[in-house]
Design a protein around this motif. Structure first.
Motif, short mmCIF file in Angstrom:
data_model
loop_
_atom_site.label_atom_id
_atom_site.label_comp_id
_atom_site.label_asym_id
_atom_site.label_seq_id
_atom_site.Cartn_x
_atom_site.Cartn_y
_atom_site.Cartn_z
N TYR A 146 0.83 -1.20 0.00
CA TYR A 146 0.00 0.00 0.00
C TYR A 146 0.88 1.25 0.00
CZ TYR A 146 -3.80 -3.16 1.36
OH TYR A 146 -4.71 -4.17 1.40
N LEU A 147 0.34 2.35 -0.57
CA LEU A 147 0.98 3.66 -0.54
C LEU A 147 0.13 4.61 0.29
CD1 LEU A 147 3.19 5.64 -1.58
CD2 LEU A 147 1.67 6.11 -3.52
N HIS A 148 0.76 5.32 1.24
CA HIS A 148 0.08 6.28 2.10
C HIS A 148 0.75 7.65 1.98
CE1 HIS A 148 -2.23 3.31 4.65
NE2 HIS A 148 -1.36 2.52 4.05
N ASP A 149 -0.03 8.71 2.19
CA ASP A 149 0.57 10.04 2.22
C ASP A 149 1.20 10.30 3.58
OD1 ASP A 149 -1.43 10.88 4.00
OD2 ASP A 149 -2.59 11.91 2.47
N ALA A 150 1.79 11.48 3.75
CA ALA A 150 2.54 11.78 4.98
C ALA A 150 1.65 11.79 6.22
CB ALA A 150 3.26 13.11 4.82
N SER A 151 0.37 12.01 6.03
CA SER A 151 -0.55 12.04 7.18
C SER A 151 -1.02 10.64 7.56
CB SER A 151 -1.76 12.91 6.86
OG SER A 151 -2.59 12.28 5.88
N GLY A 152 -0.71 9.65 6.73
CA GLY A 152 -1.13 8.28 6.98
C GLY A 152 -2.31 7.85 6.14
N LYS A 153 -2.93 8.77 5.40
CA LYS A 153 -4.08 8.44 4.57
C LYS A 153 -3.65 7.52 3.43
CE LYS A 153 -7.69 10.51 1.68
NZ LYS A 153 -8.22 11.78 1.12
N GLU A 154 -4.43 6.48 3.21
CA GLU A 154 -4.12 5.55 2.14
C GLU A 154 -4.38 6.20 0.78
OE1 GLU A 154 -6.00 1.52 0.27
OE2 GLU A 154 -5.70 1.52 2.46
N ILE A 155 -3.35 6.18 -0.08
CA ILE A 155 -3.49 6.70 -1.45
C ILE A 155 -3.98 5.60 -2.37
CG2 ILE A 155 -2.25 7.69 -3.41
CD1 ILE A 155 -0.32 8.98 -1.42
N ARG A 156 -3.35 4.44 -2.28
CA ARG A 156 -3.79 3.32 -3.12
C ARG A 156 -3.22 2.00 -2.62
NH1 ARG A 156 -0.06 5.90 -6.44
NH2 ARG A 156 -1.78 7.09 -7.29
N GLN A 157 -3.92 0.93 -3.00
CA GLN A 157 -3.39 -0.41 -2.83
C GLN A 157 -2.64 -0.75 -4.11
OE1 GLN A 157 -6.23 -3.35 -1.55
NE2 GLN A 157 -4.89 -5.08 -2.02
N ILE A 158 -1.35 -1.07 -3.98
CA ILE A 158 -0.49 -1.24 -5.15
C ILE A 158 -0.59 -2.63 -5.74
CG2 ILE A 158 1.93 -1.23 -5.91
CD1 ILE A 158 2.40 1.07 -3.93
N THR A 159 -0.65 -3.65 -4.89
CA THR A 159 -0.86 -5.02 -5.37
C THR A 159 -2.16 -5.55 -4.80
OG1 THR A 159 0.35 -6.03 -3.52
CG2 THR A 159 1.63 -5.46 -5.50
N ASN A 160 -2.79 -6.44 -5.51
CA ASN A 160 -4.02 -7.03 -4.99
C ASN A 160 -4.28 -8.35 -5.68
OD1 ASN A 160 -6.03 -6.52 -7.38
ND2 ASN A 160 -5.00 -4.56 -7.05
N GLY A 161 -5.09 -9.17 -5.04
CA GLY A 161 -5.42 -10.48 -5.57
C GLY A 161 -5.45 -11.51 -4.46
N ALA A 162 -5.95 -12.69 -4.78
CA ALA A 162 -6.06 -13.77 -3.80
C ALA A 162 -4.75 -14.54 -3.71
CB ALA A 162 -7.21 -14.70 -4.18
N TRP A 163 -3.69 -13.80 -3.40
CA TRP A 163 -2.35 -14.35 -3.23
C TRP A 163 -1.57 -13.39 -2.35
CZ3 TRP A 163 0.88 -10.60 -5.19
CH2 TRP A 163 0.35 -9.78 -6.19
N GLU A 164 -0.45 -13.87 -1.80
CA GLU A 164 0.31 -13.08 -0.84
C GLU A 164 1.59 -12.52 -1.41
OE1 GLU A 164 -0.84 -15.17 3.44
OE2 GLU A 164 1.14 -15.49 2.57
N VAL A 165 1.89 -11.29 -1.05
CA VAL A 165 3.24 -10.76 -1.18
C VAL A 165 4.06 -11.36 -0.04
CG1 VAL A 165 4.67 -8.68 -0.95
CG2 VAL A 165 2.57 -8.61 -2.32
N SER A 166 5.19 -11.96 -0.36
CA SER A 166 6.02 -12.55 0.68
C SER A 166 6.83 -11.48 1.40
CB SER A 166 6.97 -13.60 0.09
OG SER A 166 6.26 -14.56 -0.63
N THR A 167 7.52 -10.64 0.61
CA THR A 167 8.36 -9.60 1.21
C THR A 167 8.68 -8.54 0.17
OG1 THR A 167 10.39 -9.19 2.48
CG2 THR A 167 10.54 -10.77 0.67
N ILE A 168 8.85 -7.31 0.61
CA ILE A 168 9.37 -6.25 -0.25
C ILE A 168 10.89 -6.38 -0.24
CG2 ILE A 168 9.68 -3.77 -0.56
CD1 ILE A 168 6.93 -3.34 0.61
#
Length: 729
Positions: free
Chosen positions: A356-378
């Motif tokens: 996910y990407l958030h602005d400096a205040s913590g508000k979510e800007i967007r979900q960058i990846t999505n789907g019925a699968w897991e990101v293991s690690t950045i």
């Protein structure tokens, strides 16, 4: 039972040795001689120009820190050597580890390394100035821990005797940041036992980007109860005591502070009105004026990201996540701050771990990846090109594959091209990366790539390891799915069969289980030494299977969290149901099904033998938890809540309370110096078995910790377990 498309026959290397007789697998070759171990490329430290990396080489001539050319893979310079350091100091020096300053002109040399617990250590440190060719001890007196250069390379912070210090390298003057640290009472800049084990925090301090401040955690463990272990070997055993908070008991009081080097002022960070909390992560902002940190309540079902002002210690809330079960820190702790104060992070709030990407205040800007699968690690964030590199299980829950995506969630591309599991080590400038990849058919392959994913050079492909395996009689390893106890959910599994498998024969089955929250034993990776042991058992007429029950990882939050507040219930039901499914195969002898495991797996094998007495005839439990009341606060309460709030969840699936059901052969093994899963677990289960008049076998390893290794212990253990399996199963 359904066999997946991932069906691999491990006779692929037979071409290497078709003309010669195959050797029989044996314990000594596996666990003593290390015949089946492969090679890797170790100690890679990228250098700042991105064209070179450093590595440590140890041979009969000594220890060397060498500069390696990326393209050629050859050493181009020796940056430090044990012989050179020995000559300068007029005393013998072994290089156990090394760390560069930011300009790479100074190197912290670590020697006489001494392990404390799993992730903590102490050593003597020396500062080697490459340009001046001088070396000086970082500090006098006792050994130090976690020595770390400031970002500008002018200072080093370290912990000694539970206090935090800073040494100015220009004057070698030492400043005490704290002075009241005390063993088993107050720790500064280093984690207590439970933080180290469950939050992976050993070093608990962090330099600000401008090198002017130090953020650090302090742990007041004076009211935490002590656990003691007898250490044998002298006329009178030595009693070793350390602070260990068991489930429901008092934790350390934790404090977060910022020390300003110029003013020698310490600012306490406000942690709010709730006292019994966790602070497992901290992150400096780019301006060095704000320290962000993760705050969690004790039950770990609330997580907050806070930003504290370094001057007055007050914080503002950036975001908050709550859960009816628990918020998994490992799925929410990867946070990368960008130049404008916005940040990239991971979370499983939508049911799967995503970016996910958030602005400096913590508000979510967007979900960058999505789907019925897991990101293991950045793996890394290239802030110049606004790209995120990550590993995910999009293709299969059995594999970690490598991808890149931009901040907008566009241009997602898979960079890895081979089946199997991957690890990635990126250069600091994101021009190159080193890839570690293997699958069940292919040994570890280490390769150099550019950022586009193009393979530039093979650094290691373990041809010798493949040829070694080819010389031995090896059976097959088949991946498949089996149903969970609900009759609907698919579980990942594998089965190992002998090379001369005959479907018309009846074989005994040994199941291996771990089964703990978020774990994965069934993965498309090259066989380990323990797998070689399984192949050895297969060649002696056994089938070996492993099933990842519900509650394990790789399949999303709901699959993992289903065991909340009832550890052992669903997991054991799945293992018992899987064993019954296997028993329906015509080639499996349903009267000879056994199970074994280690740690959480030992807990599972004990419970399965007792609850599944009509299915399992034999079980081996190594270093098992036998009652969750005996285990630590952070791990246990995350999945069980506290024993005060959930007493039935602690007792209903404790093997201690199921001993009356034992019918088969049970072998209990433990190390007496296990600081993690205490020997107490074995003792209390044995007492319960004796009271129930149940016969069993037990064995203890003196002075061995949770891993049971050292001085022939591993070889001895697997020989003993082999003999037990041959005798009882």
């Amino acid at each position: 039972m359904k066999k997946s498309l991932l069906l691999f026959t491990l006779c692929f290397w037979g071409a290497f040795a078709w003309a010669q007789a195959k050797k029989d697998l044996n314990i000594d070759d596996i666990f003593k001689n290390g015949v089946f171990r492969g090679q890797s490329v170790y100690g890679i430290n990228w250098m700042k120009d991105g064209q070179y990396y450093s590595s440590m080489i140890r041979d009969i001539n000594g220890d060397f820190v060498v500069k390696m050319d990326i393209q050629s893979g050859l050493p181009v310079d020796t940056l430090a050597s044990s012989k050179g350091l020995t000559d300068l100091l007029d005393k013998s020096i072994r290089i156990d580890a090394y760390h560069f300053s930011a300009d790479e002109q100074k190197i912290l040399i670590e020697t006489e390394h001494e392990a404390i617990y799993r992730r903590s250590w102490k050593a003597f440190y020396y500062v080697y100035d490459r340009q001046a060719n001088t070396v000086v001890a970082l500090a006098e007196g006792d050994k130090q821990s976690f020595a770390t250069f400031s970002p500008d390379g002018n200072k080093v912070a370290f912990v000694r005797n539970n206090n935090l210090f800073v040494t100015d390298l220009a004057t070698m003057e030492e400043t005490a940041v704290t002075t009241d640290g005390q063993y088993n009472a107050l720790l500064h800049g280093m984690g207590d036992w439970v933080y180290e084990e469950e939050f992976s925090i050993a070093k608990a301090f962090k330099w600000s980007p401008d090198s002017k401040k130090l953020a650090y955690l302090s742990f007041d463990e004076s009211e935490v109860k002590e656990f003691s272990m007898a250490m044998y070997g002298s006329l009178y055993p030595v009693e070793y005591k350390f602070k260990y908070p068991k489930a429901g008991e008092k934790n350390s009081d934790i404090f977060l502070s910022i020390y300003d080097l110029a003013s020698s002022k310490t600012t306490a960070i406000d942690k709010g009105s709730e006292e019994d909390v966790y602070i497992p992560r901290m992150y400096w902002s780019n301006d060095s004026q704000h320290l962000s940190y993760i705050w969690m309540n004790r039950l770990q079902n609330e997580l907050e990201l806070r930003a504290a002002n370094a001057t007055d210690g007050k914080f503002e809330l950036l975001l908050k996540e709550t859960s009816k079960t628990y918020v998994d820190l490992d799925f929410n702790d990867q946070i990368e701050f960008l130049a404008d104060g916005s940040f990239i992070r991971t979370s499983e709030k939508d049911g799967y771990k995503h970016i996910y990407l958030h602005d400096a205040s913590g508000k979510e800007i967007r979900q960058i990846t999505n789907g019925a699968w897991e990101v293991s690690t950045i793996v890394g964030v290239d802030k110049k090109k606004k790209k995120i590199y990550f590993l995910s299980r999009e293709q299969s829950s059995l594999e970690d594959q490598f991808y890149v995506v931009d901040y907008k969630g566009k241009g997602k591309k898979q960079l890895s091209t081979r089946e199997g599991n991957h690890r990635i080590n990126f250069s600091g400038d994101f021009k190159y990366y080193i890839q570690y990849q293997s699958n069940v058919e292919q040994p570890l392959r280490v390769t150099l790539h550019n950022a586009k994913g193009q393979e530039l050079k093979v650094l290691e492909e373990n041809q010798a390891q493949a040829e070694t395996w080819a010389n031995y009689q090896i059976g097959t390893k088949e991946f498949m799915t089996v149903k969970a106890a609900d009759g609907q959910t698919d579980l990942n599994a594998y089965m190992i069969k002998p090379a001369d498998f005959d479907p018309n024969k009846k074989y005994p089955l040994l199941m291996f289980v771990y089964g703990g929250p978020g774990s994965q034993m069934v993965k498309n990776s090259f066989p380990s030494s323990r797998d070689a042991w399984y192949f050895m058992l297969a060649n002696q007429g056994y089938l070996v299977a492993c099933v990842d029950n519900r509650g394990t990882g790789g399949k999303g939050r709901d699959f993992k969290h289903i065991t909340y507040k009832d550890l052992g219930k669903i997991e054991s039901e799945d293992q018992i149901y899987a064993a019954k499914s296997f028993a329906q195969e015509s080639y499996i002898d349903e009267s000879r099904i056994g199970i074994w495991g280690w740690s959480f797996g030992g807990y599972m094998s004990s419970l399965c033998l007792m609850k599944g007495a009509d299915v399992f005839s034999t079980a081996i439990a190594v270093a098992p938890v036998t009652n969750w009341r005996y285990y630590d606060t952070i791990y246990t309460e995350r999945y069980q809540s506290t024993p005060q709030l959930n007493p039935n969840g602690y007792d209903d699936n404790s093997p201690v309370f199921h001993v009356d059901k034992l019918e088969g052969n049970f072998f209990l093994i433990h190390g007496t110096a296990d600081d993690n899963v205490h020997f107490q677990n074995a003792v209390e289960l044995e007492n319960a078995l004796i009271s129930a008049n149940k016969q069993f076998r037990s064995f203890y390893y003196p002075n061995r910790n949770h891993g049971i290794y050292g001085d022939n212990a591993t070889r001895h253990l697997y020989t003993m377990m082999t003999n037990y399996i041959l005798e009882k199963l």
